[in-house]
Scaffold this active site. Structure first.
Site, mmCIF file in Angstrom:
data_model
loop_
_atom_site.group_PDB
_atom_site.id
_atom_site.type_symbol
_atom_site.label_atom_id
_atom_site.label_comp_id
_atom_site.label_asym_id
_atom_site.label_seq_id
_atom_site.Cartn_x
_atom_site.Cartn_y
_atom_site.Cartn_z
ATOM 1 N N LYS A 1 28.347 43.088 40.290
ATOM 2 C CA LYS A 1 29.292 44.081 40.832
ATOM 3 C C LYS A 1 28.601 45.173 41.649
ATOM 4 O O LYS A 1 29.188 45.723 42.579
ATOM 5 C CB LYS A 1 30.103 44.705 39.675
ATOM 6 N N GLY B 1 36.495 43.211 35.690
ATOM 7 C CA GLY B 1 37.775 43.044 34.998
ATOM 8 C C GLY B 1 37.920 44.041 33.861
ATOM 9 O O GLY B 1 38.614 43.821 32.896
ATOM 10 N N GLU C 1 30.268 55.323 39.409
ATOM 11 C CA GLU C 1 31.254 55.652 40.444
ATOM 12 C C GLU C 1 32.024 56.908 40.044
ATOM 13 O O GLU C 1 32.178 57.197 38.853
ATOM 14 C CB GLU C 1 32.267 54.516 40.598
ATOM 15 N N LYS C 2 32.531 57.619 41.034
ATOM 16 C CA LYS C 2 33.477 58.699 40.788
ATOM 17 C C LYS C 2 34.730 58.075 40.171
ATOM 18 O O LYS C 2 35.250 57.087 40.719
ATOM 19 C CB LYS C 2 33.833 59.373 42.124
ATOM 20 N N GLU D 1 39.696 43.268 45.227
ATOM 21 C CA GLU D 1 40.416 44.275 44.445
ATOM 22 C C GLU D 1 40.055 45.674 44.944
ATOM 23 O O GLU D 1 38.884 45.988 45.120
ATOM 24 C CB GLU D 1 40.053 44.172 42.960
ATOM 25 N N GLU E 1 36.097 45.295 43.340
ATOM 26 C CA GLU E 1 35.301 44.077 43.150
ATOM 27 C C GLU E 1 35.974 42.913 43.859
ATOM 28 O O GLU E 1 37.107 43.031 44.317
ATOM 29 C CB GLU E 1 35.134 43.757 41.663
ATOM 30 N N ASN F 1 36.971 38.810 43.467
ATOM 31 C CA ASN F 1 37.113 37.652 42.572
ATOM 32 C C ASN F 1 37.038 36.384 43.411
ATOM 33 O O ASN F 1 37.819 36.212 44.346
ATOM 34 C CB ASN F 1 38.438 37.724 41.821
ATOM 35 N N ARG G 1 37.786 33.218 42.934
ATOM 36 C CA ARG G 1 38.531 32.126 42.293
ATOM 37 C C ARG G 1 40.004 32.246 42.667
ATOM 38 O O ARG G 1 40.411 33.271 43.214
ATOM 39 C CB ARG G 1 38.388 32.260 40.772
ATOM 40 N N VAL H 1 45.414 34.148 38.381
ATOM 41 C CA VAL H 1 46.645 33.868 37.625
ATOM 42 C C VAL H 1 47.857 34.167 38.494
ATOM 43 O O VAL H 1 48.791 33.388 38.597
ATOM 44 C CB VAL H 1 46.701 34.718 36.339
HETATM 45 C C1 MV4 Z 1 37.887 52.126 38.482
HETATM 46 C C2 MV4 Z 1 38.997 52.931 38.129
HETATM 47 C C3 MV4 Z 1 38.999 54.256 38.539
HETATM 48 N N1 MV4 Z 1 37.968 54.758 39.256
HETATM 49 N N2 MV4 Z 1 36.881 52.647 39.204
HETATM 50 C C4 MV4 Z 1 39.297 48.294 35.971
HETATM 51 C C5 MV4 Z 1 38.845 46.877 35.973
HETATM 52 C C6 MV4 Z 1 37.964 46.726 37.116
HETATM 53 N N3 MV4 Z 1 38.651 45.897 38.096
HETATM 54 C C7 MV4 Z 1 37.687 48.089 37.636
HETATM 55 N N4 MV4 Z 1 38.648 48.970 37.006
HETATM 56 C C8 MV4 Z 1 38.784 50.272 37.379
HETATM 57 N N5 MV4 Z 1 37.813 50.814 38.102
HETATM 58 C C9 MV4 Z 1 36.928 53.943 39.578
HETATM 59 N N6 MV4 Z 1 35.908 54.432 40.315
HETATM 60 C C10 MV4 Z 1 40.035 52.341 37.370
HETATM 61 C C11 MV4 Z 1 39.923 51.005 37.035
HETATM 62 C C12 MV4 Z 1 41.002 50.440 36.262
HETATM 63 C C13 MV4 Z 1 40.990 50.605 34.897
HETATM 64 C C14 MV4 Z 1 39.893 51.224 34.287
HETATM 65 C C15 MV4 Z 1 39.914 51.389 32.925
HETATM 66 C C16 MV4 Z 1 40.991 50.938 32.168
HETATM 67 C C17 MV4 Z 1 42.049 50.312 32.777
HETATM 68 C C18 MV4 Z 1 42.053 50.106 34.148
HETATM 69 C C19 MV4 Z 1 43.101 49.419 34.797
HETATM 70 C C20 MV4 Z 1 43.054 49.214 36.169
HETATM 71 C C21 MV4 Z 1 41.985 49.736 36.921
#
Ligand code: MV4
Length: 450
Positions: free
Chosen positions: A119, A167, A203-204, A277, A291, A293, A295, A298
């Site tokens: 990542k 994820g 990350e912020k 994403e 990130e 994906n 693949r 779903v």
């Molecule tokens: C974040 C974020 C807020 N700020 N990064 C969640 C899974 C992965 N795809 C990255 N994710 C996130 N990254 C920054 N800089 C919010 C999410 C996020 C999330 C984080 C914690 C718990 C649930 C979440 C659901 C969707 C996105």
């Protein structure tokens, strides 16, 4: 290079195995379905042309066992292997093992899988391609001191992310400086035990965001995007509802997100289906790469319903060396689609998994309703795998019509013998803020489940 694909090993199970078999039938491709003792009576085994038992129920002995899967593929003399999602679908070493054995892996190259699976590397590639990324570390941080220095520069809250995670796994939100050291030590310990790799980046942390993802198809030369999916309705990083288009995007923002996704794909020469994403900060109108994906996902049917493109058949055609055969201007999004994931889980008991025998199953139908499922009356939901039973996807001319159809479909749905999340979705769809399209990734745990 183009090599005809006449026979495919379906290296997955459940609804996505059924989905792949259906795509193959329409392409005139013979299918070989792998199964374990627990899946011997599954719908995928019934629908496939041939099938082969690859071992015991536990995934590590079967669906995650790359040598077993390749051995099955060679025994049946297949041309290609479709990994579906989950399991080995993003395991670069599995793609390599297939290719080294003369098998086409239906997905991107092992190198792209590896790079996007790291990542921090993916973030670097995105930044180099000119895709917006959140303020934070350039790549991995060397230690907690560097993490603290980055956090001081960008300001709290920050989120620590495991490079080998994704994820939502291996993440820690840190709200203030005096919590950083403990959080960093916990996160690295967790990442080491979960992924065998404790590399971390910073990350912020954006608190009020939507999770918006862009679907792409690339043939190694050209890349196309197929619009967005809003996946903000999640619980503990598990998506529950996905829809397209997003209620939060303007036409201009949609174009900018699509263009950003294509920048990254062109940079890496992306081949196959993929999803980029983003997190979208609605207040500022800013979006940031999260990130990629590598693949089929779903929630791919949501995009299929609004664009009319069969993404699984496209994946297989690309793997056979065919060009995309479409231009970006040929891709139109029409109407609105929404998907509800029906899991064998009990929302009244913290969504705990509820395997068991499905004593009756009646799928909804009618205009604009699609059900992707491997269920049949008498099917025994095994306890060894994920709890997804069915995806209900509804399309309408407008979001309101899609929502009305989904409510009708959920009322028509009959699954007895196991508890499911259907009731949760009926409640969600009656919530005013959801119906107005006003939601974000914390909607479920904040206003809805508390
Ligand atoms: C974040 C974020 C807020 N700020 N990064 C969640 C899974 C992965 N795809 C990255 N994710 C996130 N990254 C920054 N800089 C919010 C999410 C996020 C999330 C984080 C914690 C718990 C649930 C979440 C659901 C969707 C996105």
């Amino acid at each position: 290079m183009s090599k005809p694909i006449r026979k495919i090993l379906v290296a997955n199970r459940g609804e996505i195995a059924v989905r792949i078999i259906r795509a193959c039938k329409e392409l005139g491709i013979t299918t070989v379905q792998v199964y374990t003792e627990a899946d011997a009576g599954s719908l995928a085994v019934q629908l496939a042309d041939q099938s082969i038992c690859i071992g015991q129920a536990r995934s590590t002995e079967s669906y995650l066992n790359a040598p077993f899967l390749v051995q099955a593929a060679l025994m049946h003399k297949v041309d290609a292997v479709h990994p579906g999602y989950g399991f080995l679908s993003e395991r670069a070493s599995f793609a390599e093992l297939c290719e080294h054995n003369g098998l086409i892996f239906i997905g991107p190259s092992a190198e792209v899988i590896r790079n996007m699976g790291d990542k921090a590397m993916a973030r670097k590639l995105a930044r180099a391609a000119g895709v917006p990324t959140t303020p934070g570390s350039e790549g991995n941080v060397a230690d907690v001191e560097e993490a603290a220095s980055v956090a001081d520069t960008i300001g709290y809250p920050v989120i620590l992310k495991a490079s080998a995670g994704g994820g939502g796994r291996g993440m820690r939100v840190v709200w203030q400086a005096n919590e950083l050291r403990d959080a960093y030590n916990e996160a690295t310990r967790e990442a080491k035990s979960a992924f065998g790799d404790d590399a971390m980046y910073v990350e912020k942390y954006l608190t009020r965001i939507r999770h918006i993802e862009i679907q792409v198809l690339g043939d190694g030369v050209d890349v196309l995007h197929f619009g967005e999916r809003d996946c903000s309705i999640q619980r503990r990083n598990q998506k529950l509802v996905e829809e397209s288009p997003s209620p939060a995007l303007t036409t201009e923002l949609r174009a900018r997100l699509g263009e950003a996704a294509l920048l990254l794909c062109r940079q890496v020469g992306y081949r196959s289906a993929g999803t980029i994403e983003f997190i979208f900060d609605e207040q500022s109108g800013q979006f940031y790469f999260m990130e990629m994906n590598t693949r089929i996902q779903v929630e791919h049917p949501v995009t299929e319903m609004v664009t009319g493109v069969d993404l699984v058949k496209s994946q297989i055609r690309i793997a056979a060396g065919e060009p995309l055969g479409l231009l970006q201007q040929d891709i139109r999004m029409h109407g609105h689609a929404i998907e509800c994931r029906i899991n064998a889980e009990d929302p009244d008991r913290d969504f705990m998994p509820c395997p068991g025998r499905v004593t009756s199953f009646q799928a909804p139908g009618g205009p604009g309703v699609r059900v992707d499922s491997h269920l049949f009356p008498g099917y025994v939901v095994p306890p060894y795998y994920d709890s997804l039973l069915a995806k209900i996807i509804c399309w309408g001319q407008t979001r309101e019509e899609a929502l009305m159809r989904m409510q009708r479909a959920l009322e028509e749905l009959v699954i007895e013998g196991v508890r499911t999340t259907a009731g949760f979705h009926r409640k969600l769809l009656s919530h005013e803020q959801f119906r107005l399209g006003n939601f974000h990734t914390r909607y479920v745990q904040e206003g809805f489940l508390s």
